[in-house]
Enzyme design. Structure first.
Site, PDB file in Angstrom:
ATOM      1  N   ASP A   1       0.873  -1.176   0.000  1.00  0.00           N
ATOM      2  CA  ASP A   1       0.000   0.000   0.000  1.00  0.00           C
ATOM      3  C   ASP A   1       0.909   1.225   0.000  1.00  0.00           C
ATOM      4  O   ASP A   1       2.120   1.120   0.242  1.00  0.00           O
ATOM      5  CB  ASP A   1      -0.890   0.010   1.258  1.00  0.00           C
ATOM      6  CG  ASP A   1      -1.780   1.253   1.324  1.00  0.00           C
ATOM      7  OD1 ASP A   1      -2.341   1.647   0.274  1.00  0.00           O
ATOM      8  OD2 ASP A   1      -1.900   1.861   2.406  1.00  0.00           O
ATOM      9  N   SER A   2       0.311   2.383  -0.246  1.00  0.00           N
ATOM     10  CA  SER A   2       1.086   3.617  -0.174  1.00  0.00           C
ATOM     11  C   SER A   2       1.550   3.901   1.258  1.00  0.00           C
ATOM     12  O   SER A   2       2.484   4.670   1.448  1.00  0.00           O
ATOM     13  CB  SER A   2       0.233   4.779  -0.677  1.00  0.00           C
ATOM     14  OG  SER A   2      -0.970   4.833   0.060  1.00  0.00           O
TER      15      SER A   2
ATOM     16  N   CYS B   1     -11.083   3.141  -0.094  1.00  0.00           N
ATOM     17  CA  CYS B   1      -9.688   3.478   0.191  1.00  0.00           C
ATOM     18  C   CYS B   1      -9.331   2.708   1.448  1.00  0.00           C
ATOM     19  O   CYS B   1     -10.115   2.706   2.413  1.00  0.00           O
ATOM     20  CB  CYS B   1      -9.540   4.987   0.421  1.00  0.00           C
ATOM     21  SG  CYS B   1      -7.889   5.449   1.013  1.00  0.00           S
ATOM     22  N   THR B   2      -8.188   2.066   1.439  1.00  0.00           N
ATOM     23  CA  THR B   2      -7.858   1.203   2.578  1.00  0.00           C
ATOM     24  C   THR B   2      -7.577   2.006   3.854  1.00  0.00           C
ATOM     25  O   THR B   2      -7.476   1.428   4.935  1.00  0.00           O
ATOM     26  CB  THR B   2      -6.655   0.289   2.246  1.00  0.00           C
ATOM     27  OG1 THR B   2      -5.577   1.089   1.759  1.00  0.00           O
ATOM     28  CG2 THR B   2      -7.035  -0.738   1.211  1.00  0.00           C
ATOM     29  N   HIS B   3      -7.450   3.319   3.732  1.00  0.00           N
ATOM     30  CA  HIS B   3      -7.294   4.135   4.940  1.00  0.00           C
ATOM     31  C   HIS B   3      -8.632   4.396   5.638  1.00  0.00           C
ATOM     32  O   HIS B   3      -8.638   4.825   6.791  1.00  0.00           O
ATOM     33  CB  HIS B   3      -6.681   5.494   4.569  1.00  0.00           C
ATOM     34  CG  HIS B   3      -5.199   5.471   4.423  1.00  0.00           C
ATOM     35  ND1 HIS B   3      -4.572   4.846   3.378  1.00  0.00           N
ATOM     36  CD2 HIS B   3      -4.208   5.994   5.200  1.00  0.00           C
ATOM     37  CE1 HIS B   3      -3.258   4.992   3.510  1.00  0.00           C
ATOM     38  NE2 HIS B   3      -3.018   5.684   4.602  1.00  0.00           N
TER      39      HIS B   3
ATOM     40  N   CYS C   1      -4.210  -1.305  -1.971  1.00  0.00           N
ATOM     41  CA  CYS C   1      -4.360   0.138  -2.172  1.00  0.00           C
ATOM     42  C   CYS C   1      -5.332   0.303  -3.331  1.00  0.00           C
ATOM     43  O   CYS C   1      -5.083  -0.208  -4.428  1.00  0.00           O
ATOM     44  CB  CYS C   1      -3.006   0.755  -2.514  1.00  0.00           C
ATOM     45  SG  CYS C   1      -3.097   2.490  -2.983  1.00  0.00           S
ATOM     46  N   ASN C   2      -6.438   0.999  -3.067  1.00  0.00           N
ATOM     47  CA  ASN C   2      -7.438   1.169  -4.128  1.00  0.00           C
ATOM     48  C   ASN C   2      -6.899   2.004  -5.280  1.00  0.00           C
ATOM     49  O   ASN C   2      -7.176   1.733  -6.442  1.00  0.00           O
ATOM     50  CB  ASN C   2      -8.678   1.853  -3.560  1.00  0.00           C
ATOM     51  CG  ASN C   2      -9.454   0.954  -2.641  1.00  0.00           C
ATOM     52  OD1 ASN C   2     -10.394   0.303  -3.050  1.00  0.00           O
ATOM     53  ND2 ASN C   2      -9.067   0.883  -1.377  1.00  0.00           N
ATOM     54  N   THR C   3      -6.103   3.031  -4.935  1.00  0.00           N
ATOM     55  CA  THR C   3      -5.587   3.913  -5.982  1.00  0.00           C
ATOM     56  C   THR C   3      -4.690   3.124  -6.930  1.00  0.00           C
ATOM     57  O   THR C   3      -4.832   3.199  -8.156  1.00  0.00           O
ATOM     58  CB  THR C   3      -4.802   5.084  -5.343  1.00  0.00           C
ATOM     59  OG1 THR C   3      -5.595   5.661  -4.298  1.00  0.00           O
ATOM     60  CG2 THR C   3      -4.460   6.135  -6.365  1.00  0.00           C
TER      61      THR C   3
ATOM     62  N   TYR D   1      -0.697   8.442  -2.605  1.00  0.00           N
ATOM     63  CA  TYR D   1      -0.809   8.091  -4.019  1.00  0.00           C
ATOM     64  C   TYR D   1      -2.052   8.762  -4.635  1.00  0.00           C
ATOM     65  O   TYR D   1      -2.106   9.001  -5.836  1.00  0.00           O
ATOM     66  CB  TYR D   1      -0.982   6.579  -4.181  1.00  0.00           C
ATOM     67  CG  TYR D   1       0.292   5.743  -4.083  1.00  0.00           C
ATOM     68  CD1 TYR D   1       1.500   6.260  -3.624  1.00  0.00           C
ATOM     69  CD2 TYR D   1       0.261   4.402  -4.459  1.00  0.00           C
ATOM     70  CE1 TYR D   1       2.631   5.466  -3.538  1.00  0.00           C
ATOM     71  CE2 TYR D   1       1.390   3.598  -4.391  1.00  0.00           C
ATOM     72  CZ  TYR D   1       2.585   4.139  -3.926  1.00  0.00           C
ATOM     73  OH  TYR D   1       3.697   3.340  -3.854  1.00  0.00           O
ATOM     74  N   GLY D   2      -3.039   9.013  -3.778  1.00  0.00           N
ATOM     75  CA  GLY D   2      -4.365   9.416  -4.272  1.00  0.00           C
ATOM     76  C   GLY D   2      -4.408  10.726  -5.009  1.00  0.00           C
ATOM     77  O   GLY D   2      -5.353  10.996  -5.746  1.00  0.00           O
TER      78      GLY D   2
ATOM     79  N   GLU E   1      -3.900   8.937   8.744  1.00  0.00           N
ATOM     80  CA  GLU E   1      -2.446   8.872   8.965  1.00  0.00           C
ATOM     81  C   GLU E   1      -2.055   9.615  10.244  1.00  0.00           C
ATOM     82  O   GLU E   1      -1.072   9.281  10.888  1.00  0.00           O
ATOM     83  CB  GLU E   1      -1.702   9.477   7.767  1.00  0.00           C
ATOM     84  CG  GLU E   1      -1.706   8.602   6.529  1.00  0.00           C
ATOM     85  CD  GLU E   1      -0.663   7.484   6.596  1.00  0.00           C
ATOM     86  OE1 GLU E   1       0.387   7.674   7.213  1.00  0.00           O
ATOM     87  OE2 GLU E   1      -0.925   6.410   6.015  1.00  0.00           O
TER      88      GLU E   1
HETATM   89  N1  DGL Z   1      -4.533   3.574   0.779  1.00  0.00           N
HETATM   90  C1  DGL Z   1      -4.714   4.246  -0.482  1.00  0.00           C
HETATM   91  C2  DGL Z   1      -5.945   3.711  -1.211  1.00  0.00           C
HETATM   92  O1  DGL Z   1      -6.514   2.687  -0.808  1.00  0.00           O
HETATM   93  C3  DGL Z   1      -4.889   5.723  -0.395  1.00  0.00           C
HETATM   94  C4  DGL Z   1      -3.964   6.562   0.347  1.00  0.00           C
HETATM   95  C5  DGL Z   1      -3.175   7.464  -0.571  1.00  0.00           C
HETATM   96  O2  DGL Z   1      -3.699   8.462  -1.086  1.00  0.00           O
HETATM   97  O3  DGL Z   1      -2.017   7.128  -0.754  1.00  0.00           O
HETATM   98  O4  DGL Z   1      -6.343   4.278  -2.178  1.00  0.00           O
END
Ligand code: DGL
Length: 290
Positions: A24-25, A201-203, A87-89, A56-57, A167
């Site tokens: 993941d990011s 988003c995994t966050h 990571c969804n992105t 990453y988003g 975060e």
């Molecule tokens: N965890 C990332 C996701 O699932 C998003 C966090 C990011 O923007 O890096 O998209």
């Protein structure tokens, strides 16, 4: 004599004995790792959080694809039998690229499992998706949801600030609630039949309480962690890659898990504990460069 007998009886290592790679990011993918560990207690995992380059988003698809390839190369170099892009992105823009570059490594993302969970959970067919800017821009959730539920209506909202809140560890209380209200109250208020919201988003799962308060009880919250774990179990079984009990030992710290971060291992351990649901010892997080 006894040595050669031991050698003769030692089972040969196979691909099934390798760990599963997860990346993941940052620490968000630990919500997926948590579900994977609970579904697959006999497996070993190696988790890479690209904390130096998060988020990453907000980045372009080309950049995220390049980062995802670099992260995967590190995991492949350590030896993995399957990759979970937690990571969804990155899943939304880089999955096909990773599968092609690293074939025949099985590569599993989080978008299709999340879409399947939403398609099953919604009665009305009006489904909300909250995600990063990059994931929303690419439209991957809309396509994946319509593939499992033709005719579904999907409304997507970019909630990039949730990543920073998660975060920072500000997962509940007045600030998280106010941000959730600002992003979501109108989206749901103006659509009385919207009955399911994908945490794309995994966050976001750690902000579940604040998000639930903003959308109210009629909207079911769905995330892809558990459905992704089901897809991984299925893939391991089909590919004959399930680990036996003898591979349980292995990583540093948490039995069978090794953590890599591209920056600030101490911060990764501290913030990551919230996402993983258990403590991570800072000395168990290895700093790596991609
Ligand atoms: N965890 C990332 C996701 O699932 C998003 C966090 C990011 O923007 O890096 O998209």
């Amino acid at each position: 004599m006894s040595g050669s007998r031991a050698e003769a009886s030692a089972p040969a290592a196979t691909a099934a004995d390798l760990p599963i790679g997860v990346f993941d990011s940052g620490v968000g993918g630990l919500t997926v790792l948590r579900a994977l560990r609970s579904a697959l207690p006999d497996e070993r995992f190696i988790y890479l959080g690209d904390t130096a380059r998060l988020p990453y988003g907000t980045k372009s698809g080309e950049t995220v694809t390049r980062y995802a390839e670099q992260a995967t190369r590190v995991l492949v170099g350590r030896g993995i039998k399957l990759l979970v892009v937690a990571c969804n992105t990155a899943s939304s823009v880089a999955l096909g690229h990773l599968a092609a570059v690293f074939a025949p490594l099985p590569v599993i993302g989080v978008i299709e499992p999340g879409a399947a969970a939403a398609g099953a959970a919604s009665a009305s067919g009006l489904i909300g998706v909250i995600a990063t800017e990059g994931t929303v821009r690419g439209g991957a959730y809309e396509r994946a949801i319509r593939a499992v539920r033709p005719g579904a209506d999907v409304v997507s909202v970019a909630c990039q600030l949730f990543v920073a809140l998660a975060e920072e560890g500000w997962i509940d209380g007045p600030v998280a609630e106010a941000v959730a209200q600002r992003y979501l109250a109108n989206v749901v208020g103006e659509r009385p039949t919207l009955d399911c919201l994908v945490l794309g988003c995994t966050h976001f799962p750690v902000l579940r309480q604040a998000i639930a308060a903003a959308v109210g009880p009629r909207v079911r919250l769905v995330d892809s962690a558990e459905t992704t774990a089901e897809v991984v179990v299925d893939c391991l079984l089909r590919s004959d890659l399930r680990a036996g009990h003898r591979t349980r030992e292995g990583g540093a710290g948490q039995a069978g898990v090794r953590f890599l971060a591209t920056d600030a291992p101490g911060r990764f351990a501290r913030v990551g504990a919230v996402f993983l649901g258990e403590a991570i010892a800072p000395e168990d997080v290895e700093l790596v460069d991609l």
